[in-house]
Design a protein around this motif. Structure first.
Motif, PDB file in Angstrom:
ATOM      1  N   SER A 165       0.781  -1.116  -0.027  1.00 58.85           N
ATOM      2  CA  SER A 165       0.075  -0.088   0.040  1.00 58.85           C
ATOM      3  C   SER A 165       0.847   1.294  -0.230  1.00 58.85           C
ATOM      4  O   SER A 165       1.891   1.348   0.291  1.00 58.85           O
ATOM      5  CB  SER A 165      -0.750  -0.044   1.184  1.00 58.85           C
ATOM      6  OG  SER A 165      -1.685   1.081   1.729  1.00 58.85           O
ATOM      7  N   ASP A 200      -2.776  -2.741  -2.814  1.00 55.84           N
ATOM      8  CA  ASP A 200      -4.144  -2.357  -2.546  1.00 55.84           C
ATOM      9  C   ASP A 200      -4.905  -1.263  -3.306  1.00 55.84           C
ATOM     10  O   ASP A 200      -5.552  -0.438  -3.217  1.00 55.84           O
ATOM     11  CB  ASP A 200      -4.196  -1.866  -1.214  1.00 55.84           C
ATOM     12  CG  ASP A 200      -3.655  -0.465  -0.659  1.00 55.84           C
ATOM     13  OD1 ASP A 200      -2.564  -0.129  -1.746  1.00 55.84           O
ATOM     14  OD2 ASP A 200      -3.577  -0.062   0.153  1.00 55.84           O
ATOM     15  N   GLU A 234       0.147   3.692   2.080  1.00 55.89           N
ATOM     16  CA  GLU A 234       0.090   3.732   3.606  1.00 55.89           C
ATOM     17  C   GLU A 234       1.391   3.364   4.269  1.00 55.89           C
ATOM     18  O   GLU A 234       1.817   2.224   4.178  1.00 55.89           O
ATOM     19  CB  GLU A 234      -1.086   3.180   4.405  1.00 55.89           C
ATOM     20  CG  GLU A 234      -2.459   4.061   4.026  1.00 55.89           C
ATOM     21  CD  GLU A 234      -3.556   2.994   4.462  1.00 55.89           C
ATOM     22  OE1 GLU A 234      -3.529   2.353   5.358  1.00 55.89           O
ATOM     23  OE2 GLU A 234      -4.711   3.170   4.018  1.00 55.89           O
ATOM     24  N   GLU A 268      -6.833   5.833  -1.019  1.00 60.29           N
ATOM     25  CA  GLU A 268      -5.662   6.576  -0.954  1.00 60.29           C
ATOM     26  C   GLU A 268      -4.527   6.416  -1.773  1.00 60.29           C
ATOM     27  O   GLU A 268      -3.729   7.027  -2.431  1.00 60.29           O
ATOM     28  CB  GLU A 268      -5.200   6.478   0.498  1.00 60.29           C
ATOM     29  CG  GLU A 268      -3.982   7.185   1.048  1.00 60.29           C
ATOM     30  CD  GLU A 268      -3.384   7.126   2.380  1.00 60.29           C
ATOM     31  OE1 GLU A 268      -4.230   6.730   3.243  1.00 60.29           O
ATOM     32  OE2 GLU A 268      -2.270   7.513   2.767  1.00 60.29           O
ATOM     33  N   THR A 269      -4.322   5.037  -2.056  1.00 65.39           N
ATOM     34  CA  THR A 269      -3.404   4.347  -3.060  1.00 65.39           C
ATOM     35  C   THR A 269      -3.879   4.788  -4.553  1.00 65.39           C
ATOM     36  O   THR A 269      -2.820   5.129  -5.180  1.00 65.39           O
ATOM     37  CB  THR A 269      -3.100   2.725  -2.818  1.00 65.39           C
ATOM     38  OG1 THR A 269      -2.740   2.643  -1.642  1.00 65.39           O
ATOM     39  CG2 THR A 269      -2.399   2.280  -3.804  1.00 65.39           C
ATOM     40  N   SER A 290      -8.410  -1.326  -3.744  1.00 62.61           N
ATOM     41  CA  SER A 290      -9.424  -1.490  -2.653  1.00 62.61           C
ATOM     42  C   SER A 290      -8.986  -0.494  -1.588  1.00 62.61           C
ATOM     43  O   SER A 290      -9.792  -0.248  -0.663  1.00 62.61           O
ATOM     44  CB  SER A 290      -8.848  -2.932  -1.936  1.00 62.61           C
ATOM     45  OG  SER A 290      -7.563  -2.941  -1.572  1.00 62.61           O
ATOM     46  N   ASN A 291      -8.122   0.526  -1.927  1.00 65.88           N
ATOM     47  CA  ASN A 291      -7.803   1.558  -1.152  1.00 65.88           C
ATOM     48  C   ASN A 291      -7.711   3.068  -1.924  1.00 65.88           C
ATOM     49  O   ASN A 291      -6.938   3.194  -2.891  1.00 65.88           O
ATOM     50  CB  ASN A 291      -6.372   1.418  -0.503  1.00 65.88           C
ATOM     51  CG  ASN A 291      -6.170   2.422   0.585  1.00 65.88           C
ATOM     52  OD1 ASN A 291      -6.865   3.734   0.623  1.00 65.88           O
ATOM     53  ND2 ASN A 291      -5.165   2.114   1.316  1.00 65.88           N
TER      54      ASN A 291
END
Ligand code: FAD
Ligand code: NAP
Length: 557
Positions: free
Chosen positions: A265, A295, A267, A301-302, A298-299
């Motif tokens: 990720s 990710d 993150e 932010e990414t 699914s994310n």
């Protein structure tokens, strides 16, 4: 031995003409034929085209090539085949993949069991004989114990139903029904409708040859450099030295491509780490870029970071800010629609004097006229219109057939509330019918040769198990189908696929229910589940010795 002789010899196998009928002579159909024949079964493949290749027979538009790297866009089941075949580029052209199929068909002597130029129109499960009766467009029928649909996930071309289509006096083409002869664009005004993976490949090539090209774009895509190059002898030496590891990795990833993610990720990473991963991915190009962060889908932010990075690259390439903004997506996360690759300077094509971009999201196509296309705010004259408008994906190949299972249940009725299949292969009420790249399978969100080989091995393994254990019939339990469909939907809900209108969800076809058509939990997890099901004696299926047994006394597993 000819087909007819084989038929005669095999007549009476479980009272059927054949042990298996397979529809389609692409990757899936040919491997099914190979495996079933190795098992000693009588098989016939029925193919509507006049040659093998499937996708690579039908899609011959300018610029057509595959986005999977060539060394893993092939079969892996035969070491000899792997060692003797060399593609010439990192991403092979359609012509070369088509040649590969010729080679495979000849090498394994597959043609003798393929009936070309025949379209399957119907299939009915005959409860009296316990066989499938398959009907073809030449008016004949064949009975078979097993009915395998290798019809392709992207094989049913879609053309929008524009008013006035018949009135257009120029030439029209769909990219997936491209003529075998060279199409002449010289001196002509050509329209391309669609900017998906197909449009992205065709547009630069058509622009080079046409007098004028007008591109009708509804949704811009994130189109990233493929970084194609010729493969040298050294490249192949390295590939061959590592082939075992390459395939092992491909079979253990979510995508079926042989790349691990650089980071799980964005993150927790420093700015520098994120930037380096993006820059390095960008330099590698193609789907390697896609694998920078695990990710991505699914994310937010990414995804936002990656999408911003691609958008900045598009701006860098175009010194026309207004044009750049028209070409940068603003309505979906990167990857939630199948991301096209750029081989020939896609974005720069729009800087050419002979190319016009028409934004049909702002001003939709209203109708075709005798001389061209009318949008809600202008009229354009064309000699040629190319529909790069995609497919009725995943389900189209199945639903265009008239299929009737047990108790007179039609496929149409079984899928009334949306397509449903256990693991993508099987539907309750349709015994001994096996789908490849069916709904709720990983199908076309994976590198297909890898997932196709896996699916064919599951189906043929199941048939082998039946023979060894004295079962003539297998059928998915209703609960297994329902549970798998629910599981697939739950997984999709956790992804960003839900955030785009795309063919992944059937959104491109008017009236088609919007639902994730494929299993988004990863090729690796699907494959593991298939192993588990097989290891537990085909858990989730009913197995029976007779058709009556299937209906009355289901064998618990
Ligand atoms: P297909 O190759 O579609 O073969 C199905 C065959 O069934 C066809 O020959 C068709 O004529 C026949 N058929 C269907 N219905 C009937 C009927 N009723 N009667 C008789 N015959 C019938 N995937 C990737 O993984 N990587 C890529 O880079 C990639 N590039 C692609 C590029 C294009 C232009 C397209 C359209 C798809 C691409 N795909 C790619 C997806 C591609 O479809 C698969 O990789 C793979 O070729 C599918 O093989 P298949 O055998 O399942 O289906
Ligand atoms: P696609 O991705 O479905 O793209 C179709 C295009 O047509 C989209 O831009 C779509 O716009 C547009 N369109 C459809 N109806 C329209 C309408 N009424 N008005 C205006 N525009 C319209 O189809 P594709 O490009 O043929 O690709 C399909 C799949 O095949 C790919 O996603 C990929 O899996 C595979 N493929 C792979 C390769 C490769 O690997 N090299 C190459 C080609 C295809 P919207 O986006 O707004 O709907």
């Amino acid at each position: 031995m000819g087909l007819d002789q084989k038929l005669e010899d095999s007549a009476g196998v479980g009272n059927a003409d054949l042990d298996a009928v397979v529809i389609g002579a692409g990757f899936a159909g040919l491997y099914s034929l190979y495996r079933l024949r190795e098992m000693g079964l009588s098989v016939r493949v029925i193919e509507k085209a006049d040659d093998v290749g499937g996708t690579w027979y039908h899609n011959r538009y300018p610029g057509c090539r595959c986005d999977t790297e060539s060394h893993v866009y092939c079969y892996s089941f035969s070491d000899e085949l792997l060692n003797e075949w060399e593609y010439s580029e990192r991403y092979p052209k359609q012509q070369e993949i088509f040649q590969y199929f010729q080679h495979v068909a000849d090498r394994f002597d597959l043609r003798k069991d393929i009936q070309f130029e025949t379209e399957v129109e119907s299939a009915e499960f005959d409860e009296g004989s316990g066989n499938w009766v398959v009907g073809t467009d030449d008016g004949s029928t064949l009975s078979t114990k097993h009915f395998i649909l290798a019809v392709g996930p992207l094989s049913d071309p879609f053309v929008p139903d524009f008013d006035g289509t018949d009135s257009f006096e120029g030439d029209t083409y769909h990219t997936a029904k491209w003529p075998h002869e060279r199409v002449d664009f010289e001196g002509k005004s050509v329209a391309v409708i669609g900017t998906g993976s197909t449009g992205a490949q065709a547009i630069p090539r058509v622009a080079e040859r046409a007098d004028h090209l007008t591109v009708y774009q509804r949704t811009p895509n994130y189109i990233i450099p493929a970084r194609n190059h010729r493969l040298t002898e050294e490249d192949y030496e390295e590939i061959r030295a590592n082939y075992d590891e390459i395939w092992e990795t491909a079979r253990s990833t979510q995508s079926g491509h042989p790349y691990e993610y650089t980071y799980p990720s964005v993150e927790g990473l420093s700015e520098e780490e994120i930037q380096t991963a993006l820059d390095e991915g960008w330099e590698k190009g193609g789907f390697r870029f896609f694998h920078a962060f695990g990710d991505l889908l699914s994310n937010w932010e990414t995804n936002d970071r990656v999408a911003e990075f691609i958008s900045s690259k598009i701006r860098e390439r175009l010194d026309d800010p207004e044009l750049a903004e028209k070409l940068i997506p603003d309505d979906h996360p990167y990857g939630a629609k199948r991301p096209p690759l750029d081989y020939e300077g896609y974005y720069e094509t729009y800087l050419r004097d002979n190319v016009t971009l028409v934004d049909v999201r702002e001003a939709p196509i209203e109708r075709l006229t005798s001389s061209g296309i009318r949008t809600t705010d202008a009229e354009y004259e064309h000699d040629v219109i190319i529909f790069a408008t995609g497919f009725d994906a995943i389900t189209g190949g199945f639903t265009r057939l008239d299929i009737t299972g047990r108790n007179g249940t039609t496929l149409e009725a079984a899928w009334e509330d949306g397509p449903r299949a256990y693991l993508g292969y099987s539907i309750d009420g349709f015994p001994n019918m096996h789908m490849i790249s069916g709904p709720q399978s990983p199908a076309a969100i994976t590198n297909q040769p890898v997932s196709i080989e896996r699916q064919v091995e599951f189906i043929t393994g199941m048939i082998d198990y039946m023979r060894e254990n004295g079962y003539d019939y297998i059928e998915a339990r209703k609960e297994s189908v329902d549970d798998w469909v629910e599981h697939t939907a739950e997984i999709a809900e956790k992804t960003l696929y839900t955030e785009a209108r795309s063919w992944y969800k059937g959104d491109n076809i008017p009236g088609k229910p919007s639902t994730m058509l494929m299993y988004a939990g990863g090729f690796d997890n699907h494959s593991e589940k298939c192993d588990e099901v097989a290891d537990n004696g085909y858990e989730g299926y009913k197995l029976a010795e007779t058709i009556k047994g299937l209906a009355d006394t289901d064998v618990e597993v």
